[in-house]
Every structure is written in structure tokens, then in C-alpha cells.
Design an enzyme around this catalytic site. Structure first.
Site, PDB file in Angstrom:
ATOM      1  CG  ASP A  24      42.477  65.309  -3.613  1.00  0.00           C
ATOM      2  OD1 ASP A  24      41.478  65.987  -3.281  1.00  0.00           O
ATOM      3  OD2 ASP A  24      43.259  65.650  -4.530  1.00  0.00           O
ATOM      4  CE1 TYR A  41      19.054  47.480   0.803  1.00  0.00           C
ATOM      5  CE2 TYR A  41      20.161  45.398   0.404  1.00  0.00           C
ATOM      6  CZ  TYR A  41      19.404  46.224   1.212  1.00  0.00           C
ATOM      7  OH  TYR A  41      19.015  45.774   2.439  1.00  0.00           O
ATOM      8  CD  GLU A  50      34.054  69.969   3.078  1.00  0.00           C
ATOM      9  OE1 GLU A  50      33.714  70.839   3.885  1.00  0.00           O
ATOM     10  OE2 GLU A  50      34.507  70.240   1.951  1.00  0.00           O
TER      11      GLU A  50
END
Length: 140
Positions: A24, A41, A50
Site C-alpha cells: 500500500d 492538468y 497496481e
């Protein structure tokens, strides 16, 4: 607009060796690195497991390929710290242009195909696929 699908190489090995909490932490570190490597952006999204999807804006295929390769190289050079340990990861990416009128499903399918070709040919690479499904490793 270009779509880059990025998948952590040998992620199961990370979980099996260091545990799911470390896995994690690797995913969080990758998400942060993707944010750092892209323009404000150009968002990145976790796409499951994953895998991450990044929407890139580029003038042409060559510029998009430069961006994809730059992202892969930045991830490979990054050291992820957890506790007293450090871990390096690599990713394999598939990159394609989203053409006007195409469905998102079709664009993602093409990018995913390129990414899997990269996995099959050695990992730790960025693969570009054009609309005619020609796949090539990005190299400069």
C-alpha cells in the site's frame, strides 16, 4: 490527448516479501510520484490493483512518447522509504493517442495491449501503440 496505463512490475513480489502494508505504501508513493512527474492538468487515477491511468496532453506522438518515457525513468530512479528500508520499483507502461470519436473503452483497450506487450518483452519500459495496433518500445 494521450492515455498512459502504468503497471508496477512484480508487485505481487513486493506484497509477498514485505507485506501488504508496504505494498500500500508503494502504491501511495507511486501516486505521489505520478503527480510530481506530470503537469497539473494531467491527472492520474488508480485503475485497479497496481495499475494507474494518466491523461497526457501533447502536441504529437513524439512529445507524448517523451513524456511517457520520462515518467517511467523518474519512477525507476525514485527510492521509496518504509521504516529503515528503501525499495525501488519499476513500471511498464502502455501509451496511445485518444482519437476523436473513439470510445474510452477502445482507447484503454489499446493502451492496455501495449502495456502487456511491454510486460512480455522484458518489463521496465514504455510502449506506444498507434491506431493500427503497431506497438513499439519508446526509446530516444
Amino acid at each position: 490527448m494521450y492515455v498512459l496505463i502504468t503497471d508496477v512490475d512484480h508487485f505481487k513480489q513486493v506484497n509477498d516479501t514485505w507485506g501488504h502494508m508496504t505494498g500500500d505504501a508503494v502504491l501511495r508513493a507511486l501516486a505521489l510520484k505520478l503527480r510530481e512527474c506530470t503537469r497539473s492538468y494531467e491527472p492520474s487515477y488508480r485503475f485497479g490493483g497496481e495499475e494507474f491511468i494518466t491523461l497526457l496532453k501533447a502536441r504529437n506522438d513524439r512529445d507524448a512518447c517523451h513524456a511517457g518515457l520520462r515518467i517511467n525513468e523518474a519512477i525507476a530512479a525514485h527510492r521509496i522509504r518504509f521504516g529503515a528500508e528503501q525499495l525501488s520499483i519499476t513500471v511498464t507502461s502502455g501509451l496511445t493517442r485518444a482519437h476523436q470519436g473513439e470510445t474510452l473503452h477502445r482507447v484503454l483497450e489499446r493502451a492496455d495491449c501495449a502495456m502487456y506487450r511491454g510486460k512480455q518483452s522484458g518489463r521496465n519500459r514504455c510502449m506506444f501503440v498507434d491506431r493500427a495496433l503497431n506497438v513499439n518500445q519508446v526509446q530516444f
